[in-house]
Design a protein around this motif. Structure first.
Motif, mmCIF file in Angstrom:
data_model
loop_
_atom_site.group_PDB
_atom_site.id
_atom_site.type_symbol
_atom_site.label_atom_id
_atom_site.label_comp_id
_atom_site.label_asym_id
_atom_site.label_seq_id
_atom_site.Cartn_x
_atom_site.Cartn_y
_atom_site.Cartn_z
ATOM 1 N N THR A 37 6.870 -3.335 -6.739
ATOM 2 C CA THR A 37 5.880 -2.937 -5.741
ATOM 3 C C THR A 37 5.744 -4.014 -4.682
ATOM 4 O O THR A 37 6.062 -5.182 -4.934
ATOM 5 N N GLN A 38 5.291 -3.617 -3.509
ATOM 6 C CA GLN A 38 4.920 -4.586 -2.485
ATOM 7 C C GLN A 38 3.407 -4.711 -2.342
ATOM 8 O O GLN A 38 2.919 -5.411 -1.460
ATOM 9 N N SER A 39 2.654 -4.062 -3.218
ATOM 10 C CA SER A 39 1.195 -4.080 -3.103
ATOM 11 C C SER A 39 0.586 -5.334 -3.719
ATOM 12 O O SER A 39 -0.594 -5.593 -3.535
ATOM 13 N N TRP A 43 5.010 -10.082 -6.035
ATOM 14 C CA TRP A 43 6.302 -9.387 -6.020
ATOM 15 C C TRP A 43 6.966 -9.494 -4.654
ATOM 16 O O TRP A 43 8.202 -9.522 -4.550
ATOM 17 N N TYR A 65 12.128 -2.198 -3.148
ATOM 18 C CA TYR A 65 10.807 -2.142 -3.773
ATOM 19 C C TYR A 65 10.497 -0.681 -4.095
ATOM 20 O O TYR A 65 10.727 0.208 -3.264
ATOM 21 N N ASP A 68 4.740 1.973 -4.555
ATOM 22 C CA ASP A 68 3.599 1.323 -5.188
ATOM 23 C C ASP A 68 3.660 1.596 -6.687
ATOM 24 O O ASP A 68 2.980 2.461 -7.212
ATOM 25 N N ASN A 69 4.567 0.864 -7.359
ATOM 26 C CA ASN A 69 4.761 1.027 -8.802
ATOM 27 C C ASN A 69 5.120 2.474 -9.154
ATOM 28 O O ASN A 69 4.579 3.040 -10.110
ATOM 29 N N ASP A 70 6.049 3.063 -8.407
ATOM 30 C CA ASP A 70 6.462 4.443 -8.653
ATOM 31 C C ASP A 70 7.741 4.453 -9.496
ATOM 32 O O ASP A 70 8.817 4.077 -9.018
ATOM 33 N N GLN A 74 11.850 3.786 -8.629
ATOM 34 C CA GLN A 74 12.641 2.680 -9.157
ATOM 35 C C GLN A 74 13.894 3.186 -9.866
ATOM 36 O O GLN A 74 14.986 2.625 -9.696
ATOM 37 N N ILE A 94 8.869 -1.646 -13.617
ATOM 38 C CA ILE A 94 7.478 -1.176 -13.572
ATOM 39 C C ILE A 94 7.005 -0.904 -14.980
ATOM 40 O O ILE A 94 5.957 -1.382 -15.420
ATOM 41 N N ASN A 208 -1.822 -0.880 -14.214
ATOM 42 C CA ASN A 208 -1.094 -1.429 -13.054
ATOM 43 C C ASN A 208 -1.647 -2.757 -12.539
ATOM 44 O O ASN A 208 -1.463 -3.102 -11.375
#
Length: 358
Positions: A37-39, A43, A65, A68-70, A74, A94, A208
């Protein structure tokens, strides 16, 4: 740290598969880097550090990336890296258990996989694991609370709550396990009391590593147990990382805590908001995991795999991903507080003074 061990045979075997039908010119070799993720600040730093170090070493880098943690994103990105002629994969998962099928393609094509910071579970495609000593992270956090509250000399009781990460992140087990190995005896003896009764890993998990989720849970705990600066005592909150610590801090400040009476709050990653909170007196400590060190180590590992030289590892005992022990390299984490943050973070060039200015 355990005595350093090298795996020459494994490195040579992997090298043979890497170069099946390919050139040994490192300038032409592509390395796939999958980040979750880039949030979260860390990371972004991990990805940029890794890309810069690999490019400096002469490799092409496919850095992706996963939204958002998807997880599906990935998986798709890793499959594309495999089909896109990447010769080595570096993957920060993730969900450590969600990549088994995707990595079968890497195994079939003889592409070595380095699990980055989070162990990939139930996949025999994983060749190596590079991380920090995550059990020591937990030990450091637990020891800090023990010493800050003087649990060995003061009569107590002391009151504490616990916030960990998601149960699908294998590192959470080590953070929680290390901290609880220090603190569990005090909980069992009654010197430390968790008023909420939430002490198991599942009860203390945070989806998360979300700041918002941690804040909501802390708000509920405050309400249910009447914590407050002028009501029920709260001495410490064990938080496994800074994102979670920020949510806990927000909830405590909202009910009137200040830098004068806020509980001892731990963290990890030395994210900028948490460093600022340490300067303000809100967060007591964070565990520094210098991603430059880890990125440099992974570049060394990639280079050794590609060249068929021994891969530097220092742990052959700790990390079993369900298919066997994964040879690992563990970097050392360091505790950072208001007393040493300038030395560790500013003087080292990790941040500038402006980065953490209030």
């Amino acid at each position: 740290m355990m005595k350093r061990i090298v795996s020459a045979a494994a490195g040579l075997l992997l090298s043979a598969s890497v170069f099946a039908g390919g050139s040994q010119d490192s300038g032409a070799i592509k390395v796939g880097v999958s980040m979750p993720t880039q949030s979260l600040q860390r990371w972004n730093q991990d990805g940029s550090n890794m890309k810069a170090e690999l490019e400096k070493a002469g490799y092409q880098v496919d850095l992706q990336y996963a939204g958002d943690n998807d997880i599906p994103t990935q998986v798709s990105q890793i499959e594309n890296m495999i089909m896109g002629n990447c010769k080595v994969l570096v993957v920060a998962a993730i969900d450590g258990s969600a990549l088994t099928e995707a990595l079968k393609g890497a195994k079939d094509r003889g592409i070595p996989v380095i699990a980055y910071d989070r162990l990939i579970m139930n996949s025999d495609a994983v060749s190596y694991y590079a991380t920090f000593d995550n059990y020591r992270v937990g030990l450091t956090q637990g020891s800090y609370i023990r010493d800050a509250l003087q649990l060995d000399t003061e009569p107590g009781p002391f009151y504490m709550e616990i916030f960990t990460g998601p149960t699908d992140d294998n590192n959470t087990n080590f953070f929680y396990g290390g901290a609880m190995d220090i603190l569990r005896p005090y909980i069992d003896s009654g010197k430390v009391i968790v008023r909420s009764g939430q002490t198991t890993l599942a009860q203390c998990s945070t989806l998360n590593w979300s700041t918002e989720e941690a804040q909501k849970r802390m708000e509920n705990i405050i309400s249910a147990n009447q914590y407050g600066p002028s009501s029920n005592q709260l001495d410490a909150v064990l938080c496994s990382n800074d994102s979670v610590a920020n949510g806990v801090t927000n909830a405590l400040l909202a009910v009137g805590y200040t830098e004068e009476n806020i509980p001892v709050i731990t963290g990890q990653d030395c994210d900028k908001p948490s460093v600022k909170n340490m300067i303000r007196g809100y967060q007591a400590m964070s565990v520094f995991k210098d991603t430059r060190t880890l990125a440099a180590k992974v570049v060394e590992m990639v280079d050794a795999i590609v060249k068929g030289t021994p891969v530097d590892i220092n742990d052959r005992e700790t990390y079993d991903n369900g298919t066997g022990i994964i040879p690992s390299f563990l970097c050392d984490p360091v505790a950072v507080t208001i007393d040493n943050y300038k030395e560790m973070l500013i003087d080292s060039g990790y941040y500038t003074e402006a980065d953490v200015a209030l």
